[in-house]
Design a protein around this motif. Structure first.
Motif, PDB file in Angstrom:
ATOM      1  N   GLY A  44       1.020  -1.025  -0.315  1.00 28.26           N
ATOM      2  CA  GLY A  44      -0.343   0.009   0.440  1.00 28.26           C
ATOM      3  C   GLY A  44       0.523   1.353  -0.530  1.00 28.26           C
ATOM      4  O   GLY A  44       0.499   2.573  -0.472  1.00 28.26           O
ATOM      5  N   ASP A  45       2.035   1.110   0.011  1.00 24.81           N
ATOM      6  CA  ASP A  45       2.906   2.420   0.405  1.00 24.81           C
ATOM      7  C   ASP A  45       3.037   2.692  -0.947  1.00 24.81           C
ATOM      8  O   ASP A  45       3.352   4.194  -0.966  1.00 24.81           O
ATOM      9  CB  ASP A  45       4.699   1.969   1.097  1.00 24.81           C
ATOM     10  CG  ASP A  45       3.962   2.144   2.353  1.00 24.81           C
ATOM     11  OD1 ASP A  45       3.302   3.500   2.952  1.00 24.81           O
ATOM     12  OD2 ASP A  45       4.850   0.661   3.487  1.00 24.81           O
ATOM     13  N   ALA A  46       3.787   1.591  -1.932  1.00 23.17           N
ATOM     14  CA  ALA A  46       3.754   1.802  -3.108  1.00 23.17           C
ATOM     15  C   ALA A  46       3.770   0.744  -4.238  1.00 23.17           C
ATOM     16  O   ALA A  46       4.501   0.666  -4.641  1.00 23.17           O
ATOM     17  CB  ALA A  46       5.660   1.884  -2.977  1.00 23.17           C
ATOM     18  N   PRO A  47       2.668   0.989  -4.451  1.00 24.50           N
ATOM     19  CA  PRO A  47       1.822  -0.496  -5.402  1.00 24.50           C
ATOM     20  C   PRO A  47       2.188  -0.214  -6.733  1.00 24.50           C
ATOM     21  O   PRO A  47       2.208  -1.147  -7.411  1.00 24.50           O
ATOM     22  CB  PRO A  47       0.023   0.405  -5.021  1.00 24.50           C
ATOM     23  CG  PRO A  47       0.033   1.729  -5.409  1.00 24.50           C
ATOM     24  CD  PRO A  47       0.845   1.973  -4.113  1.00 24.50           C
ATOM     25  N   PRO A 164       3.574  -8.745   5.346  1.00 23.41           N
ATOM     26  CA  PRO A 164       4.658  -9.303   5.229  1.00 23.41           C
ATOM     27  C   PRO A 164       5.361  -7.026   4.666  1.00 23.41           C
ATOM     28  O   PRO A 164       4.659  -6.903   4.051  1.00 23.41           O
ATOM     29  CB  PRO A 164       4.614 -10.005   4.216  1.00 23.41           C
ATOM     30  CG  PRO A 164       3.674 -10.582   4.472  1.00 23.41           C
ATOM     31  CD  PRO A 164       2.404  -9.694   4.995  1.00 23.41           C
ATOM     32  N   ILE A 165       6.545  -6.959   5.062  1.00 20.16           N
ATOM     33  CA  ILE A 165       6.932  -6.315   4.998  1.00 20.16           C
ATOM     34  C   ILE A 165       8.301  -5.994   3.954  1.00 20.16           C
ATOM     35  O   ILE A 165       9.241  -7.359   4.102  1.00 20.16           O
ATOM     36  CB  ILE A 165       7.433  -5.235   5.836  1.00 20.16           C
ATOM     37  CG1 ILE A 165       7.965  -5.708   6.362  1.00 20.16           C
ATOM     38  CG2 ILE A 165       6.262  -4.354   5.930  1.00 20.16           C
ATOM     39  CD1 ILE A 165       8.768  -5.003   7.733  1.00 20.16           C
ATOM     40  N   TYR A 166       8.957  -5.493   2.894  1.00 26.15           N
ATOM     41  CA  TYR A 166       9.781  -5.466   1.773  1.00 26.15           C
ATOM     42  C   TYR A 166      10.604  -4.116   1.368  1.00 26.15           C
ATOM     43  O   TYR A 166      10.150  -3.682   1.762  1.00 26.15           O
ATOM     44  CB  TYR A 166       9.014  -5.807   0.764  1.00 26.15           C
ATOM     45  CG  TYR A 166       7.770  -6.827   0.161  1.00 26.15           C
ATOM     46  CD1 TYR A 166       8.450  -7.891  -0.535  1.00 26.15           C
ATOM     47  CD2 TYR A 166       6.549  -6.872   0.849  1.00 26.15           C
ATOM     48  CE1 TYR A 166       7.294  -9.382  -0.235  1.00 26.15           C
ATOM     49  CE2 TYR A 166       5.757  -7.598   1.045  1.00 26.15           C
ATOM     50  CZ  TYR A 166       5.908  -8.540   0.430  1.00 26.15           C
ATOM     51  OH  TYR A 166       5.015  -9.693   0.465  1.00 26.15           O
ATOM     52  N   VAL A 167      11.857  -4.667   0.675  1.00 23.63           N
ATOM     53  CA  VAL A 167      12.649  -4.313   0.212  1.00 23.63           C
ATOM     54  C   VAL A 167      11.501  -4.067  -1.047  1.00 23.63           C
ATOM     55  O   VAL A 167      11.513  -4.806  -1.781  1.00 23.63           O
ATOM     56  CB  VAL A 167      14.184  -4.344   0.459  1.00 23.63           C
ATOM     57  CG1 VAL A 167      14.936  -3.615  -1.012  1.00 23.63           C
ATOM     58  CG2 VAL A 167      14.748  -4.621   1.356  1.00 23.63           C
ATOM     59  N   ALA A 168      11.612  -2.901  -1.460  1.00 20.75           N
ATOM     60  CA  ALA A 168      10.509  -2.164  -2.736  1.00 20.75           C
ATOM     61  C   ALA A 168      11.358  -1.672  -3.737  1.00 20.75           C
ATOM     62  O   ALA A 168      11.824  -0.101  -3.362  1.00 20.75           O
ATOM     63  CB  ALA A 168       9.556  -1.938  -2.709  1.00 20.75           C
ATOM     64  N   PHE A 169      11.845  -1.612  -5.333  1.00 21.26           N
ATOM     65  CA  PHE A 169      12.679  -1.238  -6.203  1.00 21.26           C
ATOM     66  C   PHE A 169      11.892  -0.231  -6.905  1.00 21.26           C
ATOM     67  O   PHE A 169      10.775  -0.277  -7.462  1.00 21.26           O
ATOM     68  CB  PHE A 169      13.305  -2.390  -6.818  1.00 21.26           C
ATOM     69  CG  PHE A 169      14.244  -3.289  -6.042  1.00 21.26           C
ATOM     70  CD1 PHE A 169      15.173  -3.143  -5.753  1.00 21.26           C
ATOM     71  CD2 PHE A 169      13.469  -4.709  -5.328  1.00 21.26           C
ATOM     72  CE1 PHE A 169      16.531  -3.661  -5.120  1.00 21.26           C
ATOM     73  CE2 PHE A 169      14.397  -5.824  -4.352  1.00 21.26           C
ATOM     74  CZ  PHE A 169      15.462  -4.784  -4.068  1.00 21.26           C
ATOM     75  N   SER A 170      12.035   1.178  -7.667  1.00 18.88           N
ATOM     76  CA  SER A 170      12.193   1.876  -8.500  1.00 18.88           C
ATOM     77  C   SER A 170      11.236   1.444  -9.265  1.00 18.88           C
ATOM     78  O   SER A 170      11.707   0.889 -10.161  1.00 18.88           O
ATOM     79  CB  SER A 170      13.603   3.054  -8.697  1.00 18.88           C
ATOM     80  OG  SER A 170      12.694   3.540  -9.750  1.00 18.88           O
ATOM     81  N   PRO A 171       9.903   2.090  -9.748  1.00 18.50           N
ATOM     82  CA  PRO A 171       9.155   1.934 -10.569  1.00 18.50           C
ATOM     83  C   PRO A 171       9.959   2.414 -11.919  1.00 18.50           C
ATOM     84  O   PRO A 171       9.151   1.537 -12.716  1.00 18.50           O
ATOM     85  CB  PRO A 171       8.161   2.983 -10.298  1.00 18.50           C
ATOM     86  CG  PRO A 171       8.395   3.551  -9.437  1.00 18.50           C
ATOM     87  CD  PRO A 171       9.242   3.162  -8.525  1.00 18.50           C
ATOM     88  N   VAL A 172      11.368   3.016 -12.557  1.00 21.73           N
ATOM     89  CA  VAL A 172      11.798   3.493 -13.717  1.00 21.73           C
ATOM     90  C   VAL A 172      12.557   3.230 -13.438  1.00 21.73           C
ATOM     91  O   VAL A 172      13.555   3.017 -14.608  1.00 21.73           O
ATOM     92  CB  VAL A 172      11.493   4.857 -13.514  1.00 21.73           C
ATOM     93  CG1 VAL A 172      10.311   5.508 -13.481  1.00 21.73           C
ATOM     94  CG2 VAL A 172      12.561   5.796 -12.380  1.00 21.73           C
TER      95      VAL A 172
END
Length: 209
Positions: A44-47, A164-172
């Motif tokens: 939800g932070d960064a869909p 669960p929480i993640y390391v999320a990567f740049s959409p670009v």
């Protein structure tokens, strides 16, 4: 999560540089392509971000008050007479996120905190009884209070969400999909070897907590 990411990427010969900045700025920097990833993201932070298959942590969101405050959580509407602190750009739970969005322009209902150290500011405001309630990950809050030497200085009123929480990567980012795959593979290897448990033990938690 940073420790796990460092060791997982080191298996692929990749060095990790960690930079502390406000959450809202980190999300924007990643969306603009200036950084590769953010740490501790919920979907939800960064869909729009690229998420690995494997989570790097588990978040338990709780509500905290001053120890003299005997308020009890009875659903989202029980917040209506309180001032809720929230960190700019954070996702807490689907229900609480909607509540914050609905009342973010009313500082009597929702007080948005920004900057590089919003957790310390939130704890200070609760201590001073200038606000009523603050949502935070239980493990993060426990660690912060331990560092301050006073684990009894706030009251955990309720647990409202687990995810669960993640390391999320740049959409670009051109390499985001590959990096997400390498992180998942590395994290699983560390889990199989028992190294993840050793890392977590340094912080007083376990994967099953």
């Amino acid at each position: 999560m940073i420790d796990i990411a460092r060791e997982a990427f080191s298996l692929a010969g990749i060095d990790v540089e960690y930079v502390n900045m406000s959450w809202a700025r980190a999300l924007q920097q990643a969306r603009d392509g200036y950084i590769d990833a953010v740490v501790g993201a919920l979907p939800g932070d960064a869909p729009d971000f690229v998420f690995p298959d494997a989570a790097t942590g588990y978040s338990t969101i709780a509500l905290y008050t001053h120890p003299d405050n005997d308020w009890q959580y009875g659903g989202i509407e029980s917040l209506s007479e309180l001032t809720l602190l929230a960190i700019n750009g954070y996702a807490y739970s689907p229900v609480l996120n909607r509540y914050i969005e609905r009342h973010q322009d009313d500082p009597e209902r929702v007080w948005i905190l920004s900057g590089p150290a919003p957790l310390s500011r939130a704890i200070e405001l609760l201590h001073q009884q200038r606000s009523d309630v603050f949502p935070e990950d239980r493990y993060v809050m426990n660690w912060q209070l331990q560092q301050e030497g006073d684990t009894e200085s706030l009251r955990m009123a309720a647990v409202i969400h687990e995810s669960p929480i993640y390391v999320a990567f740049s959409p670009v980012g051109r390499d985001s999909t590959q990096l997400a795959t390498l992180l998942s593979e590395g994290a699983r290897a560390l889990q199989r070897s028992g190294r993840v448990s050793e890392i977590l033990a340094r912080y007083g938690v376990s994967w099953s907590d």
